[in-house]
Design a protein around this motif. Sequence first.
Motif, PDB file in Angstrom:
ATOM      1  N   GLN A 259       0.843  -1.195   0.000  1.00 27.88           N
ATOM      2  CA  GLN A 259       0.000   0.000   0.000  1.00 27.88           C
ATOM      3  C   GLN A 259       0.883   1.252   0.000  1.00 27.88           C
ATOM      4  OE1 GLN A 259      -3.670   0.037   0.173  1.00 27.88           O
ATOM      5  NE2 GLN A 259      -3.132  -1.956  -0.634  1.00 27.88           N
TER       6      GLN A 259
ATOM      7  N   VAL B 294     -11.228   3.858  -4.586  1.00 27.34           N
ATOM      8  CA  VAL B 294     -10.125   2.932  -4.845  1.00 27.34           C
ATOM      9  C   VAL B 294     -10.698   1.566  -5.203  1.00 27.34           C
ATOM     10  CG1 VAL B 294      -8.081   1.825  -3.874  1.00 27.34           C
ATOM     11  CG2 VAL B 294      -8.659   4.181  -3.234  1.00 27.34           C
TER      12      VAL B 294
ATOM     13  N   CYS C   3      -3.628   3.296  -1.608  1.00 32.25           N
ATOM     14  CA  CYS C   3      -3.966   2.270  -2.591  1.00 32.25           C
ATOM     15  C   CYS C   3      -2.737   1.399  -2.860  1.00 32.25           C
ATOM     16  CB  CYS C   3      -4.468   2.899  -3.890  1.00 32.25           C
ATOM     17  SG  CYS C   3      -3.233   3.880  -4.747  1.00 32.25           S
TER      18      CYS C   3
ATOM     19  N   ASP D 200      -3.013  -0.281  -8.864  1.00 37.62           N
ATOM     20  CA  ASP D 200      -4.422  -0.170  -8.492  1.00 37.62           C
ATOM     21  C   ASP D 200      -5.123   0.744  -9.496  1.00 37.62           C
ATOM     22  OD1 ASP D 200      -6.726  -0.502  -6.989  1.00 37.62           O
ATOM     23  OD2 ASP D 200      -5.680  -0.156  -5.084  1.00 37.62           O
TER      24      ASP D 200
END
Length: 222
Positions: free
Chosen positions: A21, A43, A62, A66
């Motif tokens: 992330q 997202v 995110c 992504d």
Amino acid sequence: MGKTILILGMIAVALTSNGQQKIIRGQVTAHEEIPLIGAEIRVKSSEKAFKTDSLGNFRIECADKDKIAISAKGFTNEEIRIKKKTKYVLVNLKLKSGDENKELAMGYVNIADKDKLYAVKAIDDDEMDYSSFRNIHEVLTGNFPGLQIQNGEIVIRNTASFTGDNAALIIIDGREATMSSLENIATSDIKNISVMKDASASMYGSRGANGVVIVNTKRGEK
């Protein structure tokens, strides 16, 4: 013990495969430079939704590779894939066609009051007692520099006409109106007035080439 280590190892592999992330920052605008307030950033991987702030800025978490979906009332949706090196995203949404969508955008739902689509000036009834003016002519010419009323038409200085007609477009309570309709409005019934020109009026196409005068009345709220 051995099973616990194996399970933890599998989780670590799964997290690695899904990508780490990271924080992405960005801004959502319209007409290249006008910040959009409250635009939604969703997202794809987590389905978490975020809103842009008063400057159109956002901050999201995110994964690498992504996707984020950007939407705002009255504007077309955009979808952007996040790349490994992406740190900042600038999104410019385009206005949907149709009068209803123009009204949504100009209803100050998404666009900051201070911007008003590059308004020459905007005044609200909280700032001024319109009833102190005898008529709409006095309101306009007394408060908006560069605006004149000539031969029964509103003319805004430094606007470029594409039609040979110099009259500004008039919008009352979200609808296109005539000068006579504007003159029939009692000054005590005015809620707010904005005047736009140049790029600010581009959402109205060629009709807005000579500028736009937008009047919202108190009865229009009902």
